[in-house]
Motif scaffolding. Sequence first.
Motif, short mmCIF file in Angstrom:
data_model
loop_
_atom_site.label_atom_id
_atom_site.label_comp_id
_atom_site.label_asym_id
_atom_site.label_seq_id
_atom_site.Cartn_x
_atom_site.Cartn_y
_atom_site.Cartn_z
N SER A 156 0.85 -1.19 0.00
CA SER A 156 0.00 0.00 0.00
C SER A 156 0.88 1.24 0.00
CB SER A 156 -0.92 0.01 1.23
OG SER A 156 -1.80 -1.09 1.21
N CYS A 157 0.38 2.31 -0.59
CA CYS A 157 1.12 3.57 -0.62
C CYS A 157 0.14 4.72 -0.75
CB CYS A 157 2.11 3.57 -1.79
SG CYS A 157 1.33 3.40 -3.42
N LYS A 158 0.65 5.93 -0.57
CA LYS A 158 -0.21 7.09 -0.75
C LYS A 158 -0.33 7.44 -2.22
CE LYS A 158 -1.11 11.82 0.72
NZ LYS A 158 -0.78 12.90 1.67
N LYS A 182 -8.44 2.30 -7.24
CA LYS A 182 -7.43 2.42 -6.18
C LYS A 182 -6.44 1.26 -6.17
CE LYS A 182 -9.32 6.11 -4.25
NZ LYS A 182 -8.64 7.42 -4.23
N THR A 183 -6.65 0.30 -7.05
CA THR A 183 -5.85 -0.93 -7.00
C THR A 183 -5.36 -1.33 -8.39
OG1 THR A 183 -7.36 -1.67 -5.25
CG2 THR A 183 -5.79 -3.29 -6.11
N ARG A 208 -2.09 -1.06 -3.71
CA ARG A 208 -3.25 -0.22 -3.37
C ARG A 208 -2.73 1.18 -3.03
NH1 ARG A 208 -7.23 -3.96 -2.97
NH2 ARG A 208 -6.60 -6.05 -2.27
N ALA A 209 -3.41 2.19 -3.57
CA ALA A 209 -2.93 3.56 -3.40
C ALA A 209 -4.09 4.52 -3.15
CB ALA A 209 -2.15 4.02 -4.62
N GLU A 210 -3.79 5.58 -2.41
CA GLU A 210 -4.79 6.62 -2.19
C GLU A 210 -4.98 7.47 -3.44
OE1 GLU A 210 -4.06 8.97 1.31
OE2 GLU A 210 -3.26 7.24 2.40
N ALA A 211 -3.90 7.69 -4.16
CA ALA A 211 -3.93 8.47 -5.40
C ALA A 211 -3.11 7.76 -6.46
CB ALA A 211 -3.40 9.88 -5.17
N GLY A 228 -9.22 10.96 -7.23
CA GLY A 228 -7.98 10.32 -6.83
C GLY A 228 -7.14 9.80 -7.98
N VAL A 263 -0.86 16.33 -4.52
CA VAL A 263 -1.05 15.15 -3.67
C VAL A 263 -0.47 15.39 -2.27
CG1 VAL A 263 -0.43 12.71 -3.35
CG2 VAL A 263 -1.15 13.54 -5.61
#
Length: 465
Positions: free
Chosen positions: A5-7, A125-126, A139-142, A306, A334
């Motif tokens: 996971s990351c931002k 997001k994925t 998986r990422a927020e943006a 996003g 971001v």
Amino acid sequence: MKEISCKLLVIGAGPGGYVCAIRAGQLGVDTVIVEAGKPGGTCLNVGCIPSKALIHAAEEFDKVVHMASGRDPLGIAVAPPTLDLVKTVAWKDSIVSRLNTGVAGLLKRAKVKTVHGWATFRDGKTVEVETETGNQVIRAEAVVIATGSAPVELPFLPFGGPVISSTEALALSEVPKKLAVVGGGYIGLELGMAFAKMGAKVTVVEALPRVLAQYDAELTRPVLKRLGELGVEVMTGAKAKGLSTKRDALLVETTDGKDGKVAADRILVTVGRKPLTQGWGLDQIDLDMAGKFIRIDDHCRTSMRGIYAIGDVTGEPMLAHRAMAQGEMVAEIVAGHKRSWDKRAIPAICFTDPELVIAGLSPEEAKALAGEIKIGQFPFAANGRAMTKQGEDGFVRVVARADNHLVLGIQAVGQGVSELSAAFGLALEMGARLEDIAGTIHAHPTQGEGFQEAALKGLGHALHV
């Protein structure tokens, strides 16, 4: 299957993507970048950098050939030269390799995690990345889409065998004896002129009435003159139709409807580039499109929250420096900074011989927008530095409003004028007026003086012409 996971997730490590990732990393954003090939994208690996290396090698070889002819006005004489294209390409590859390593190092220094493989969207997001060691889910927020573009392939001239794109042209092991170039835009003429200097018999086939149609005729006149000096045959109003039966010639149809052939060992197709919007799961997400490009706003946001898109995949102008500027902006957005896309001008350069630079509006565009305009034009034939470099062909032109002298556009054609593009862009971004440029002391002797003189001419009192 591994999951991380990351931002911020950046898909594509071309100029836009890697700049976005580096800037995000500098700002403390947890960032992952995915790239199937080498870092640097098309520009670094098979575009801007290697083509300029080949163009430079061709220029140097052409100089030596001219010296060997005994007609060199500088009094320099040499033995008849030879060109080992394998060594030239190896030198070009060494530059690309050094820059690849440099980009990878910059990403590492910014604490960006690099995943090598092909990314496919599962949802907004994925993504799932197919790597050499197995599939990985991120998986990422943006998410930033920076997948770039690829050469357009003509259905009747598919790439393969004698038909090549710019990518293959930059990796040839020998100079073609006869080269047909389909498309008279900047890519076709840059490479066509380079191969002509290296000894190829080059024919350019262009369907439009003239080559470099995106530039005005006055600006391209010195380039057309040089094409003639190099022995390049230019066929305008001619349509490529396919390969001959023996695959040793390009079939063409001329303006009068007659069919003809252009003998060629290689056929270089340079009819444009297309955005890479296929193969990474576009059908799994719901993005609005602007024709074949991804639609974005002035923050590079797509229609899905996003998800951002930058660079060639978002439309014209397809320029590396545009992608870089967009990438830097998105990284800062971001990270929580307030940024938007508000560029007055993005300089564009054609690395022909001589070079072309345009920034801002053309005279016609400026007239349509502002009505009455002032144009100041200064010829390099009156510039001392241009003379000492044997580069008298060309000029600098400044276009401004007539009422307040606000500069709206700047164009130039001449030897080495690509290096003036930074000054042109800066003047436009800072809202310069003719008086600002004219009142700035320009170093002598330089070609940059032509910029000042053009502004002075626009004001009605040029000093050296």
